[in-house]
Design an enzyme around this catalytic site. Structure first.
Site, PDB file in Angstrom:
ATOM      1  N   SER A 126       0.820  -1.213   0.000  1.00 36.62           N
ATOM      2  CA  SER A 126       0.000   0.000   0.000  1.00 36.62           C
ATOM      3  C   SER A 126       0.855   1.265   0.000  1.00 36.62           C
ATOM      4  CB  SER A 126      -0.906   0.014   1.230  1.00 36.62           C
ATOM      5  OG  SER A 126      -1.589  -1.214   1.372  1.00 36.62           O
TER       6      SER A 126
HETATM    7  N1  SAH Z   1      -0.837  -3.629   3.616  1.00 38.96           N
HETATM    8  C1  SAH Z   1      -0.331  -4.592   2.676  1.00 38.96           C
HETATM    9  C2  SAH Z   1      -1.289  -4.653   1.511  1.00 38.96           C
HETATM   10  C3  SAH Z   1      -1.241  -5.906   0.750  1.00 38.96           C
HETATM   11  S1  SAH Z   1      -2.432  -5.993  -0.554  1.00 38.96           S
HETATM   12  C4  SAH Z   1       1.029  -4.128   2.246  1.00 38.96           C
HETATM   13  O1  SAH Z   1       1.295  -2.937   2.389  1.00 38.96           O
HETATM   14  O2  SAH Z   1       1.830  -4.919   1.774  1.00 38.96           O
HETATM   15  C5  SAH Z   1      -3.703  -6.919   0.208  1.00 38.96           C
HETATM   16  C6  SAH Z   1      -3.406  -8.327   0.576  1.00 38.96           C
HETATM   17  O3  SAH Z   1      -4.609  -8.955   0.992  1.00 38.96           O
HETATM   18  C7  SAH Z   1      -2.861  -9.195  -0.556  1.00 38.96           C
HETATM   19  O4  SAH Z   1      -1.642  -9.737  -0.164  1.00 38.96           O
HETATM   20  C8  SAH Z   1      -3.926 -10.276  -0.733  1.00 38.96           C
HETATM   21  O5  SAH Z   1      -3.391 -11.539  -1.094  1.00 38.96           O
HETATM   22  C9  SAH Z   1      -4.566 -10.314   0.633  1.00 38.96           C
HETATM   23  N2  SAH Z   1      -5.922 -10.861   0.690  1.00 38.96           N
HETATM   24  C10 SAH Z   1      -6.933 -10.760  -0.219  1.00 38.96           C
HETATM   25  N3  SAH Z   1      -8.035 -11.391   0.210  1.00 38.96           N
HETATM   26  C11 SAH Z   1      -7.737 -11.931   1.422  1.00 38.96           C
HETATM   27  C12 SAH Z   1      -8.463 -12.715   2.378  1.00 38.96           C
HETATM   28  N4  SAH Z   1      -9.727 -13.085   2.166  1.00 38.96           N
HETATM   29  N5  SAH Z   1      -7.824 -13.094   3.518  1.00 38.96           N
HETATM   30  C13 SAH Z   1      -6.544 -12.738   3.745  1.00 38.96           C
HETATM   31  N6  SAH Z   1      -5.800 -11.994   2.888  1.00 38.96           N
HETATM   32  C14 SAH Z   1      -6.389 -11.593   1.738  1.00 38.96           C
END
Ligand code: SAH
Length: 233
Positions: A74
């Protein structure tokens, strides 16, 4: 030779620390984030270490970056904004859904007592857990799975943060929020609102904060029809 390598690392550390300082001043403080603990954590956590080395030079730029598997780390401002909304003081038990790179997890770990984080893509979850361990975080617990049903064994939580967007507010997560607790999540499909939820004695208070773009929440979230109360007011 060994000596030169060591001093190059120190130069890099100092250079990245300087980039972080500008990031906080220009992207975070300038946009109105004021919580001193949040600013301090953003200045401290080495965001580049959560990225593959070829992206290190871009680590303190003003945007999201790819982390593989179609996912993104993010934007720093969004991480700071969501974290500030949780009003952490250091005593809290926090649940995060969507560990991704682990960067937001580290920020939460700096500011709360314990962080429980769930990631649906095993490779990302394992990678994040390894980096967090290498950086010395001992108050982080990463689990691989669908975060829709939360982490019932560790509930209730003082704060919950979602980094992937469902099109409705997952009831199991609402149930695992402590009274007096705060939850921040993106809600919607293409256009999403960042929604702050407060669980009070009188009931649930929902507030739409800012428009955002997160990756969609996968798994069970996609199967539940959205209820009328989640539609845009
Ligand atoms: N704050 C994180 C954002 C990652 S993007 C960062 O800065 O790196 C969001 C993440 O949510 C992705 O890695 C995706 O695989 C995960 N995600 C999507 N659906 C999900 C679910 N149902 N349960 C757990 N993780 C999930």
């Amino acid at each position: 030779m060994i000596f030169m390598t060591a001093s190059k690392h120190q130069d890099d550390d100092a250079r990245f620390a300087a980039l972080r300082k500008s990031m906080v001043a220009e992207q975070i403080k300038a946009r109105g984030i004021t919580d001193p603990r949040v600013l301090e954590a953003m200045e401290k956590v080495p965001r580049h270490k959560f990225l593959p080395p070829h992206l290190w030079e871009e680590a303190y730029d003003d945007g999201p970056l790819p982390i593989g598997y179609g996912q993104t780390i993010s934007q720093p401002y969004v991480v700071a904004y969501m974290t500030e909304q949780l009003q952490l003081t250091g005593t809290e038990k926090v649940l995060e859904i969507g560990t991704g790179s682990g960067y937001q997890t580290a920020i939460l770990a700096e500011l709360a007592k314990e962080v429980y984080s769930i990631e649906i893509v095993p490779e990302l979850g394992h990678r994040a857990a390894r980096i967090l361990k290498e950086l010395g975080y001992t108050n982080v617990h990463v689990r691989i799975g669908d975060g829709y049903r939360g982490w019932p064994e560790e509930a209730p939580f003082d704060a919950i943060l979602l980094a992937a967007a469902p099109d409705h507010i997952p009831q199991p997560l609402l149930d695992q929020l402590k009274e007096g607790g705060r939850m921040i999540l993106p809600v919607g499909e293409f256009y999403q609102d960042l929604v702050l939820i407060r669980k009070t004695e009188e009931g649930i208070i929902k507030e739409s904060k800012i428009p955002v773009r997160f990756v969609p929440m996968r798994g069970e979230a996609e199967k539940h029809p959205k209820s009328s109360s989640d539609k845009k007011r």
